[in-house]
Design an enzyme around this catalytic site. Structure first.
Site, PDB file in Angstrom:
ATOM      1  N   ASP C  26       0.726  -1.183   0.172  1.00 11.84           N
ATOM      2  CA  ASP C  26       0.006   0.050   0.629  1.00 11.84           C
ATOM      3  C   ASP C  26       0.778   0.950  -0.305  1.00 11.84           C
ATOM      4  O   ASP C  26       1.518   1.464   0.987  1.00 11.84           O
ATOM      5  CB  ASP C  26      -0.377  -0.198   1.193  1.00 11.84           C
ATOM      6  CG  ASP C  26      -1.782   1.440   1.640  1.00 11.84           C
ATOM      7  OD1 ASP C  26      -2.151   1.071   2.575  1.00 11.84           O
ATOM      8  OD2 ASP C  26      -2.006   1.732   0.779  1.00 11.84           O
ATOM      9  N   LYS C  87       2.303  11.125  -3.172  1.00  7.43           N
ATOM     10  CA  LYS C  87       0.956  10.604  -3.842  1.00  7.43           C
ATOM     11  C   LYS C  87       0.629  11.791  -4.339  1.00  7.43           C
ATOM     12  O   LYS C  87       0.268  11.670  -6.052  1.00  7.43           O
ATOM     13  CB  LYS C  87       0.850   9.219  -2.959  1.00  7.43           C
ATOM     14  CG  LYS C  87       0.448   8.496  -3.718  1.00  7.43           C
ATOM     15  CD  LYS C  87      -0.344   7.538  -3.390  1.00  7.43           C
ATOM     16  CE  LYS C  87      -1.937   6.672  -3.489  1.00  7.43           C
ATOM     17  NZ  LYS C  87      -2.261   5.762  -2.727  1.00  7.43           N
ATOM     18  N   GLU C 185      -7.817   0.753  -4.706  1.00 10.92           N
ATOM     19  CA  GLU C 185      -7.359   0.773  -3.328  1.00 10.92           C
ATOM     20  C   GLU C 185      -8.784  -0.137  -2.541  1.00 10.92           C
ATOM     21  O   GLU C 185      -8.715  -0.301  -1.728  1.00 10.92           O
ATOM     22  CB  GLU C 185      -7.014   1.949  -2.860  1.00 10.92           C
ATOM     23  CG  GLU C 185      -5.696   2.190  -2.312  1.00 10.92           C
ATOM     24  CD  GLU C 185      -4.754   3.607  -2.933  1.00 10.92           C
ATOM     25  OE1 GLU C 185      -3.806   3.695  -3.131  1.00 10.92           O
ATOM     26  OE2 GLU C 185      -5.549   4.480  -2.438  1.00 10.92           O
ATOM     27  N   ASP C 207     -13.387   4.872   0.845  1.00 11.50           N
ATOM     28  CA  ASP C 207     -11.959   5.034   1.657  1.00 11.50           C
ATOM     29  C   ASP C 207     -11.483   6.348   1.001  1.00 11.50           C
ATOM     30  O   ASP C 207     -11.069   6.852   0.440  1.00 11.50           O
ATOM     31  CB  ASP C 207     -11.117   4.014   0.528  1.00 11.50           C
ATOM     32  CG  ASP C 207      -9.291   4.087   0.533  1.00 11.50           C
ATOM     33  OD1 ASP C 207      -9.244   3.389  -0.495  1.00 11.50           O
ATOM     34  OD2 ASP C 207      -9.177   4.776   1.003  1.00 11.50           O
TER      35      ASP C 207
END
Lengths: 125, 199, 614
Positions: C26, C87, C185, C207
Site C-alpha cells: 500500500d 503521492k 484501493e 476510502d
C-alpha cells in the site's frame, strides 16, 4: 482550427433554437432521428416567395455533435436559396489532411433534416 | 440451433455453454460463428432470465479470467485469453435488450442497424415533446414523477418488443427497438437531471 | 503533444514452478505498508515492517535521503528539509498544482523527467521519492522473506488516471520491484473484508486516505469480488481535514502562515478530538513560532469539515446514479483509510447511504492486507477472483473537438468495444485518432492519452467511408486502439502508454543507475551486518572471559584472547566484510567448547542450589 472552434461555440451557445409554425405554408419541417445515440432533430425553414430561406430554427436532443451540427446548419442555410440548401455540402477547408473522425450516425443528420424540411415544404404546394 | 458441438478432449456433447466441458472440465476453442445465445447455452429468444445470466457470467469468469489461468496448459491459456473477452462481450450483448434484439435479428438474417437515420413522425414527435417537457421541469418532485413515468413507458416498450419476437413479427422489431432506445434515453436524461439538481 | 510510448508488456506470471513470494504494497499518501500472505490454510498475513506503518516521508539530511521514521525524526529533531504526501504529485503536471506548493519545493517541468522539485537543494521527482519508499519496503521484505523477492501487487486510488498509474509503475521499477498488478484501493479493502469475514452481498467501500478519496460498490458472491461502480477524487483526503484544523489554529492564534509544524499540531489535535467525547479539549503545542495554548471543542471544527464531507458525498451520488436499482440493497459501507476515524464523518456517511457503516480491523492496514491477499491470489494460491472496472471513460476526439466515449466508466475488465466512424470531407484519405480519457464533453477537458493516424482511406464522398475503431482494455488496464478502414482493410494500431513527462529513455537510464547503486547498496548492507555480528560476538566473548576464564586452560585462553584481539582490531579498522566474516568464524570455532563448558557449569550450579518449588 476554425471548424473546431465553431463547433465548440455552437455546442456551448447553440443559435436558432426554437420553432416555427408548422401550419404556415411557407414553413417546412424536417424531423429526423438517429436511434444509436437517441438523437432526435427537428429543423424548420421559413421560405419567402423568392425561394430564399428567411429563417431557420431547430430543436435537437441528443449528443453534443448532433446539437452543434444542427446549430451550424441553421446558421449556414439562412439567406440561402432552397436550391442551394438542397445541395448543401461541407465546404469547410480543413487545415490538416488527417481529420478527426465523425460519428457514423451524426454524419449527415443535419443534412437529412434539411432535405426533409424542403420535401415537407414542397409537399405543401 | 441445429449444430451440435462436442468437447475437443472427451468428445462429450456440449449441451450448455461452449466455454468449458461439464464432463471433463477442458477449455474449448473459440467457435467464431456462434451466437452469444449458443455460447452461453441460452435459448435464442428475447425473454431472458436475468439472474441466470448473471450466475452464468460469473461462473464463466471464474473459468476464463486471466488471473485464474495459473494451472492451465499453454494451449488452454490461449483459449482462455480469447474467451475472456468473448464472455464479457456475449454477456453485454445478452444483458442489453437492444443488443439482444440485434443478435436475434442477426440469427434471422436481418441486420438491425441503429445508425441509420429514421423519419418515423409519430415516434420522433412523441420523443421531442417528452424531451421538451423534461427541459421545462425544475422541481425535484416533478422530475421524480417524470422518472417514474419514463420507467413505466420503457417497460411498456419492452413488453411490446418481447411480444413482437414471440409472435415472430419481425417487421415490427426495428421500430420498437428505436422506440426502446428513445425511452431509455428519456429515463436516463431525467435521472441525470435529478442528480444535478440534488448534488 | 505527448505521443504514444513503446509498449510495455505486462509481466507474464511464471507457471506453476516454485516462485518467490509475491508481496502486497500500500503506497499511501501518509503511510506505506508491505504485506505477505502465505499460501496454505490458517497462515496469518504478515506485515513486513516494524512498525507496520512507514511514514511516506522523505528527508534530506547529512548528504543523503532518509525515508520513513528516520526522515520524520530528521525533520522534527534536526529541522532537516523534507517532503510528505508526494503521492498527490504522481503523474501530475505543473499546471495542475497549487502555487504555494510549486514555490515551496521549487517545482519545474523538465524536458525529459516531467515534474521536478527540490528537497534540501537536491533535484528529484515524485517518482524517485516514491521509489525511495518502495525500496525501503522491498528491503524489509527481502530481509524477512529472501533476497529473490521482487514481485509486488501495489495499490493505487481507484480514480488514478493512466498517467498516475504509469508513474507508479515506473517508481516501482526504479525501486527494483516488478509491479505485477496495480490494485484499486477500495477493491483491496473489500477483498480483505470479504476474505476475512466470508460476508456476501453488495457492499460499499468509502476510502478516505491522506490525499485521495474513492468510493466503490462491490458485489461479493462465491469468492468473486465484482466491482459494480466506482468514483473518486485524487485531491481530497485526510490531509484536507488537517488543513482545515490548521486554518482554524492559524486564525484563532493570529498566526501569519501555516508551517509544517503547525500542520503536525493540527493533525494531532484532530486525532485527539476523534473520539466520542465531545467536550472541549485543552491543548498546548510547542512550535518554533511560539507556544499555542487553548481549548477546542469538536463543534468548532464541524463547519470547516462539512464542505469536505459534502464533496465526498456528492461523489458518492455519482456511484449511486451509476448503480441505478442496485443502490437499494447495499448491505453496509466499509470504511478504509485513516481519514475515516472522525465520528462526524461516519455519521454523515451512514445517514447518506442509510445503512450500517463500519471499520473492519485497522483502517490504516486494511488496504495493505487486501494487496497481500491479491498477491497470494495472483501467485496461484488463492481461491478468489477480482473483477475490477475502468474508473474513467475512454474515447476519442471527433470532428469539432467533442469527445465520444467508446468504453464507458465502470466497464468490467478485460473488455473490447468497437464503433464505426466516417470521414468529414469529400476525398479525405487520412483520419486522426486522438485517444482521450475522462467524462467531459469537450476534448480539451479530457486527458490526452495518445494519437495516431490512419492513412490510405479510399477517396469517397464525405460520410461514405467506414472506419472501425476498436478499444481493447486488458486486465492490467493496458489499452490498445486499432483503426481499420473496412473496404481496403488497411489498419493501424497503438498500445497506449501515456506519458506524464518522463521519457522512456530517461526512466530506463534511472533504473540502470539504481541497479548499479543497488549493487553498491547491497555490499554496504552486508558489510554493516557483518560488522554488527562481529561487535556482538566480541562483546559476548569479552563478557564470558571476565566471568569464566577459570574454565579454560592456559593454551585455550591465549588462543581465544588472540582471536578476540584480532577481531577487535578489525572492528576498529573497519576491515573488509570477507575478513570480518572469516575472523568471526575463527573466534566462533575457538569458543565453542568454552561455551559448552559454561553451560555445564551453569547446570551444575543450578542443580546444586537445591530443589525448586514447582
Amino acid at each position: 482550427m476554425a471548424y473546431h472552434n465553431r463547433v465548440i461555440d455552437h455546442y456551448e451557445n447553440p443559435r436558432n433554437v426554437g420553432s416555427l409554425d408548422d401550419k404556415d405554408k411557407h414553413v417546412g419541417t424536417g424531423l429526423v432521428g438517429a436511434p444509436a445515440c437517441g438523437d432526435v432533430m427537428r429543423l424548420q425553414i421559413k421560405v419567402n416567395d423568392e425561394g430564399v430561406i428567411e429563417d431557420a430554427k431547430f430543436k435537437t436532443f441528443g449528443c453534443g455533435s448532433a446539437i452543434a451540427s444542427s446549430s451550424l446548419a441553421t446558421e449556414w442555410i439562412k439567406g440561402k436559396s432552397v436550391n442551394e440548401a438542397k445541395a448543401i455540402k461541407n465546404t469547410e477547408i480543413a487545415d490538416y489532411l488527417a481529420l478527426p473522425p465523425v460519428k457514423m450516425h451524426c454524419s449527415m443528420l443535419a443534412e437529412d433534416a434539411i432535405q426533409a424540411a424542403i420535401k415537407d415544404l414542397e409537399a405543401k404546394k | 440451433m441445429s449444430k451440435t458441438y462436442n468437447c475437443v478432449s472427451c468428445k462429450a456433447p456440449l449441451e450448455e455453454n461452449l466455454v468449458i466441458c461439464r464432463v471433463c472440465q477442458a477449455l474449448q476453442p473459440i467457435y467464431s460463428e456462434v451466437s452469444p445465445f449458443r455460447y452461453f447455452g441460452f435459448d435464442p429468444q428475447f425473454d431472458l432470465d436475468e439472474l441466470k445470466l448473471e450466475r452464468e457470467y460469473l461462473d464463466l469468469q471464474v473459468v476464463v479470467h486471466p488471473d485464474k489461468q495459473a494451472k492451465r496448459s499453454a494451449e488452454e491459456c490461449e483459449y482462455a485469453k480469447s474467451h475472456a473477452i468473448k464472455v464479457t462481450q456475449a454477456y453485454e450483448t445478452l444483458k442489453d435488450p437492444i443488443k439482444r434484439a440485434q443478435a436475434l435479428m442477426h440469427l434471422k438474417g436481418i441486420e438491425l442497424n441503429l445508425e441509420t437515420h429514421i423519419q418515423d413522425p409519430e415516434l420522433l414527435q412523441q420523443t421531442l415533446e417528452r424531451q421538451e417537457s423534461l427541459s421545462n421541469l425544475s422541481s425535484k418532485a416533478a422530475i421524480k414523477a417524470f422518472i417514474d413515468e419514463s420507467e413505466v413507458a420503457e417497460a411498456i416498450v419492452m413488453q411490446e418488443l418481447s411480444q413482437a419476437f414471440r409472435e415472430s413479427n419481425f417487421d415490427a422489431v426495428p421500430e420498437r427497438v428505436a422506440a426502446l432506445r428513445y425511452a431509455q434515453k428519456l429515463y436516463r436524461d431525467a435521472r441525470m437531471k435529478l442528480m444535478h439538481l440534488t448534488s | 503533444m505527448t505521443f504514444l510510448q513503446i509498449q510495455d508488456p505486462s509481466a507474464k506470471l511464471p507457471p506453476q514452478e516454485k516462485r518467490s513470494p509475491v508481496i502486497g504494497i500500500d503506497l499511501g499518501t501518509t503511510h506505506s505498508l508491505c504485506t505477505y500472505v502465505p499460501g496454505g490454510e490458517g497462515e496469518a498475513p504478515q506485515f513486513l515492517t516494524t512498525p507496520a506503518l512507514v511514514p511516506s516521508v522523505v528527508a534530506y539530511h547529512e548528504e543523503k535521503f532518509l525515508v520513513g521514521e528516520e526522515a520524520l525524526e530528521a525533520i522534527q529533531t534536526h529541522g532537516a528539509p523534507g517532503i510528505g504526501s508526494f503521492k498527490r504529485l504522481m503523474g501530475r503536471g505543473l499546471h495542475e498544482l497549487p502555487d504555494f506548493l510549486i514555490q515551496r519545493y521549487k517545482m519545474k517541468t523538465s524536458s525529459d523527467k516531467g515534474l521536478t522539485l527540490e528537497v534540501g537543494g537536491q533535484e528529484t521527482t515524485p517518482i524517485e521519492l516514491s521509489a525511495l519508499i518502495l525500496k525501503h519496503l522491498l528491503k524489509a521484505a527481502q530481509d524477512k522473506l529472501g533476497e529473490d523477492v521482487c514481485e509486488a501487487v501495489i495499490t493505487v486510488p481507484a480514480y488514478f488516471d493512466e498517467a498516475a498509474r504509469v508513474a507508479t509503475k515506473d517508481a516501482a521499477r526504479l525501486a527494483g520491484l516488478k509491479p505485477i498488478r496495480l490494485l484499486s484501493e477500495p477493491t483491496a479493502a473489500a477483498l480483505a473484508f470479504g476474505l476475512e469475514t466470508k460476508e456476501e452481498g453488495r457492499y460499499g467501500v468509502y476510502d478516505l486516505g491522506g490525499g485521495t478519496f474513492d468510493i466503490s460498490v462491490l458485489n461479493l458472491h462465491g469468492g468473486v469480488f465484482r466491482v459494480e461502480a466506482t468514483a473518486g477524487h485524487v485531491a481530497l483526503g485526510g490531509d484536507d481535514f488537517d488543513q482545515a484544523v490548521a486554518d482554524y489554529l492559524r486564525d484563532k492564534h493570529a498566526l501569519v502562515e501555516i508551517t509544517p509544524a503547525l500542520l503536525t499540531a493540527a493533525r494531532s489535535l484532530k486525532e485527539a478530538l476523534s473520539d466520542k467525547d465531545r467536550s472541549p479539549l485543552p491543548y498546548a503545542f510547542d512550535l518554533p513560532e511560539g507556544k499555542l495554548e487553548g481549548e477546542c471543542a469538536i463543534e468548532e471544527l464541524l463547519p470547516l469539515w462539512a464542505p469536505l464531507v459534502d464533496r465526498s458525498l456528492s461523489i458518492c451520488d455519482q456511484v449511486l446514479f451509476d448503480l441505478e436499482g442496485r443502490a437499494a440493497d447495499i448491505k453496509g459501507i466499509i470504511l478504509a483509510g485513516g481519514g475515516t476515524r472522525i465520528p462526524y464523518l461516519q455519521e454523515r456517511v451512514a445517514a447518506h447511504f442509510n445503512c450500517p457503516v463500519f471499520h473492519h480491523g485497522n483502517p490504516d492496514q486494511l488496504i495493505a492486507l487486501g494487496a497481500g491477499f491479491q498477491a497470494q491470489g495472483l501467485s496461484g494460491e488463492g481461491d478468489h477472483l477480482l473483477l475490477d472496472v475502468t474508473p474513467l471513460s475512454l474515447g476519442l476526439e471527433t470532428m469539432g473537438g467533442l469527445a465520444d466515449k467508446i468504453i464507458w466508466r465502470n466497464s468490467s475488465l478485460p473488455t473490447s468495444k468497437t464503433q464505426t466512424f466516417t470521414t468529414f470531407q469529400d476525398g479525405q484519405q487520412a483520419m486522426l485518432i486522438h485517444v482521450i480519457q475522462g467524462e467531459r464533453e469537450k476534448v480539451e477537458h479530457c486527458r490526452s492519452l495518445g494519437k495516431f493516424e490512419l492513412s490510405g482511406i479510399p477517396p469517397l464522398p464525405a460520410g461514405r467511408a467506414k472506419v472501425e475503431v476498436t478499444f481493447a482494455l486488458d486486465v492490467d488496464g493496458l489499452l490498445t486502439v486499432t483503426a481499420q478502414e473496412l473496404t481496403t482493410g488497411t489498419s493501424q494500431e497503438i498500445q497506449i502508454k501515456p506519458s506524464y513527462g518522463m521519457t522512456p529513455e530517461k526512466i530506463e537510464e534511472m533504473i540502470l543507475d539504481s541497479l548499479e547503486n543497488g549493487q553498491k547498496d547491497m555490499e554496504e548492507r552486508l558489510t554493516a551486518q557483518a560488522m554488527m555480528e562481529a561487535k556482538t560476538l566480541a562483546s559476548e566473548v569479552e563478557n564470558a572471559l571476565s566471568q569464566d576464564k577459570a574454565l579454560l586452560s592456559q593454551e585455550e585462553l591465549s588462543k581465544i584472547e588472540g582471536a578476540l584481539k584480532a577481531l577487535q582490531q578489525m572492528i576498529q579498522n573497519k576491515a573488509l566484510r570477507e575478513d570480518l566474516s572469516q575472523q568471526i568464524k575463527v573466534l566462533g570455532a575457538l569458543t565453542e567448547a568454552f561455551a559448552e563448558k559454561r553451560v555445564s557449569q551453569a547446570v551444575k550450579t543450578h542443580l546444586s542450589s537445591g530443589p525448586k518449588i514447582q
